[in-house]
Design a protein around this motif. Structure first.
Motif, short mmCIF file in Angstrom:
data_model
loop_
_atom_site.label_atom_id
_atom_site.label_comp_id
_atom_site.label_asym_id
_atom_site.label_seq_id
_atom_site.Cartn_x
_atom_site.Cartn_y
_atom_site.Cartn_z
N CYS A 10 0.29 -12.38 -1.41
CA CYS A 10 0.37 -10.96 -1.14
C CYS A 10 -0.97 -10.37 -0.92
O CYS A 10 -1.09 -9.20 -0.74
CB CYS A 10 1.00 -10.35 -2.33
SG CYS A 10 1.43 -8.76 -2.02
N GLU A 295 4.65 -7.41 -5.41
CA GLU A 295 5.51 -6.31 -4.97
C GLU A 295 6.92 -6.35 -5.56
O GLU A 295 7.88 -6.14 -4.83
CB GLU A 295 5.58 -6.32 -3.44
CG GLU A 295 6.27 -7.54 -2.82
CD GLU A 295 5.30 -8.52 -2.18
OE1 GLU A 295 4.17 -8.62 -2.66
OE2 GLU A 295 5.69 -9.20 -1.22
N HIS A 330 -1.39 -1.41 -1.77
CA HIS A 330 -0.80 -2.52 -1.01
C HIS A 330 0.56 -2.93 -1.58
O HIS A 330 1.55 -3.01 -0.85
CB HIS A 330 -1.76 -3.71 -1.00
CG HIS A 330 -1.23 -4.91 -0.28
ND1 HIS A 330 -1.54 -5.19 1.03
CD2 HIS A 330 -0.36 -5.88 -0.67
CE1 HIS A 330 -0.91 -6.28 1.40
NE2 HIS A 330 -0.18 -6.72 0.39
N GLU A 331 0.61 -3.19 -2.86
CA GLU A 331 1.88 -3.69 -3.42
C GLU A 331 2.99 -2.65 -3.31
O GLU A 331 4.15 -2.98 -3.06
CB GLU A 331 1.71 -4.14 -4.87
CG GLU A 331 0.61 -5.17 -5.12
CD GLU A 331 0.72 -6.42 -4.27
OE1 GLU A 331 1.82 -6.70 -3.76
OE2 GLU A 331 -0.30 -7.11 -4.08
N HIS A 334 4.72 -2.43 -0.02
CA HIS A 334 5.80 -3.42 0.16
C HIS A 334 7.17 -2.88 -0.22
O HIS A 334 8.18 -3.50 0.11
CB HIS A 334 5.52 -4.65 -0.70
CG HIS A 334 4.56 -5.62 -0.09
ND1 HIS A 334 4.74 -6.15 1.16
CD2 HIS A 334 3.41 -6.17 -0.58
CE1 HIS A 334 3.74 -7.00 1.42
NE2 HIS A 334 2.92 -7.02 0.39
N GLU A 353 3.79 -8.57 5.45
CA GLU A 353 2.35 -8.45 5.21
C GLU A 353 1.59 -7.70 6.30
O GLU A 353 0.61 -7.03 6.00
CB GLU A 353 1.74 -9.83 4.99
CG GLU A 353 2.29 -10.56 3.77
CD GLU A 353 2.13 -9.79 2.46
OE1 GLU A 353 1.38 -8.80 2.42
OE2 GLU A 353 2.80 -10.18 1.49
N TYR A 405 -2.12 -10.89 7.47
CA TYR A 405 -2.64 -9.66 6.84
C TYR A 405 -3.59 -8.91 7.79
O TYR A 405 -3.18 -7.91 8.39
CB TYR A 405 -3.34 -9.97 5.52
CG TYR A 405 -2.46 -10.59 4.45
CD1 TYR A 405 -2.07 -9.84 3.34
CD2 TYR A 405 -2.03 -11.91 4.52
CE1 TYR A 405 -1.28 -10.40 2.34
CE2 TYR A 405 -1.24 -12.47 3.54
CZ TYR A 405 -0.86 -11.71 2.45
OH TYR A 405 -0.07 -12.26 1.48
#
Ligand SMILES: [Zn+2]
Length: 540
Positions: A10, A295, A330-331, A334, A353, A405
């Motif tokens: 991730c 996530e 970021h997480e 998701h 991603e 990414y």
């Protein structure tokens, strides 16, 4: 799956490259919709697990609810060693089963009738695999807090949820809802997904009843165990009040209350760009864990040390990456791209991603402006390797390049330039989340949607960036004030227009594989391709 340490589960830093991929029957059993999976439709998991931190062992039951699609009798259930299935029961009768590696094949004695709704109870136990390097090499992570109390958590993307509980370990089929009951010794708290409905206790242990009121993907299910302290808040969002719950180690409470102020900022930015948070019924949680983060649906796990950046570093090298806590942004991104819109096959992991890496830029865009957002995403190009395609191999649980990414984010940023219409761009991002709400999807569905809504045939564009490792190269030369140009290193049909600057003259040019010409107002002193486009250029 052959172990490959190249991939990020991730997160954004790669350490090595997978040399060659060789797939086995186990990879096919894990990564494909086998006949033993295809005949039944999962509707509900009722999972109960007792965790014994001292022995690092589990004892549990999963009651699997399903609807019969075609009348077969052989069923595949996944559970990875060293865990073992002890018994399988249907209608009060023990069922026979055989093991083949990570897979159990169960022979059901009761006739399975099309349309019938059935349940199957799986009992299992053992010492689950310890995570070697969570969350990339997942499993159970065992740690301790500053008082020496157990501090443990699961992570299993790619590896599979069957590393800690028995299930249909393929992404195509999600239960419509799920109960997760975790029993731990006092005074520990166990946090899973969804909402805490109730607790029950005995002299020595406490059971936490969690309920997820939405479809959930396998790797999104998680268990987190510590002597947590809890605080909460509310976000006034597009669908009304959203409950925010935070579980952290008591020693970090002060820092968490400060750092988690970014959660409402994140929700405001992402609801703007992507639409309503997809799991209001289940609340939003951040849960501290002894690894970096993951996530997990409605239960984002956090281990970024209460600091901005990625463990304090700026992945873009521009300074903008230190304006936010990478793991929170970021997480949580998701929740829209991974938990709401979920890949059917991990080969299409870019759907998770690329959009989520790009969500970091959109967060900056919302709070700090488009210039900051562009600088950030362009800065992350330093992490692109172009080692192999972003899309992996299908049906064998195989991811593509970690470029999904930074390169994926830059592909989307490039597409935004092509549209030249941020309102349309935003409506496409929101439309994806509405159209594929709570669905598992293929890359073809996402590509077709974006082509249709943008009014552009993006098939060569996606082929170029997702299915090759080539970066389009614009070759150009001047003949007086005439610019001659063409693309190299492209797939057939790739003809993406780009914006170029020639002194004060800004023009779109329309390169293709063959040479073309465009006149400018005199040969410029300064010529460049707009850096927002992810291509290279060569002056001949
Ligand atoms: Zn991610």
């Amino acid at each position: 799956m052959k172990k490959c340490y190249a991939f990020l589960v991730c997160l954004v830093v790669m350490t090595s490259v997978c040399a060659q991929e060789a797939f086995t029957r186990q990879d096919s059993l894990r990564g494909s919709i086998t006949p033993e999976r295809a005949w039944w439709d999962l509707t509900y998991y009722d999972l109960s697990v007792e965790v014994a931190p001292k022995s690092r062992s589990l004892t549990g039951t999963n009651i699997i609810h399903y609807t019969v699609l075609t009348p077969e009798s052989r069923m595949q259930i996944d559970l990875q060693p060293p865990l073992e299935i002890e018994a399988v029961v249907q209608g009060g009768r023990q069922q026979t089963f055989i093991r083949e590696g990570n897979v159990y094949f169960i022979t059901l004695s009761k006739p399975q009738v099309t349309g019938a709704r059935e349940t199957l109870t799986i009992q299992y136990s053992g010492v689950p695999l310890e995570a070697a390097n969570a969350p990339w090499d997942g499993g159970f992570s065992w740690s301790q807090d500053s008082k020496g109390q157990p501090f443990a958590a699961t992570s299993c993307q790619g590896l599979g949820a069957s590393v800690w509980w028995p299930n249909k370990d393929h992404m195509y089929d999600e239960p419509d809802s799920m109960a997760i009951r975790l029993t731990v010794p006092k005074p520990l708290t166990a946090v899973a997904n969804g909402r805490l409905q109730k607790t029950e206790e005995t002299d020595k242990s406490k059971t936490f009843h969690w309920f997820v009121n939405n479809p959930i993907n396998n790797y999104g299910v998680n268990a987190n165990i510590a002597e947590y302290t809890h605080f909460s808040g509310t976000f006034k969002g597009e669908k009304g009040p959203l409950d925010l719950d935070y579980y952290v180690l008591p020693e970090n409470l002060g820092k968490a209350k400060e750092q988690f102020n970014q959660v409402p900022m994140m929700l405001e930015a992402f609801e703007h760009w992507f639409g309503p948070y997809p799991f209001y019924e289940d609340s939003f949680k951040l849960v501290e864990v002894p690894y970096l983060g993951m996530e997990h649906q409605s239960s984002i796990t956090y281990g970024n040390g209460y600091q901005n950046g990625y463990l304090g570093r700026d992945l873009s090298g521009t300074g903008w990456g230190l304006k936010f806590d990478f793991i929170i942004i970021h997480e949580a991104g998701h929740e829209w791209f991974a938990n709401n819109i979920t890949y059917r096959d991990i080969a299409d992991m870019w759907i998770h991603e690329s959009f989520t890496a790009y969500s970091e830029s959109l967060y900056l865009d919302y709070h700090f402006g488009t210039e900051a957002a562009s600088a950030y995403v362009i800065g992350t190009r330093a992490n692109i390797r172009n080692d192999k395609p972003i899309i992996g191999s299908y049906n064998v649980n195989s991811r593509g390049s970690g470029d999904m990414y930074p390169k994926g984010a830059n592909m989307l940023h490039t597409l935004r330039q092509l549209l030249e219409d941020d309102a349309l761009w935003r409506s496409i991002l929101r439309g994806l989340n509405e159209t594929f709400y709570h669905q598992t999807v293929t890359t073809q569905q996402i590509e077709a949607y974006m082509s249709e809504k943008s009014g552009k045939d993006l098939s060569a564009f996606f082929d170029q960036y997702l299915r090759t490792a080539w970066v389009p190269n614009l070759e150009y030369r001047w003949k007086g004030n005439i610019l001659e140009y063409r693309y190299r290193d492209i797939v057939p049909g790739f003809d993406m227009p780009v914006r170029v600057f020639a002194d004060e003259d800004v023009q779109w040019i329309f390169p293709a594989a063959t040479w073309k010409q465009t006149p400018f107002q005199g040969k410029p002193g300064r010529f460049e391709v707009d850096p927002n486009f992810y291509i290279t250029s060569t002056a001949l």
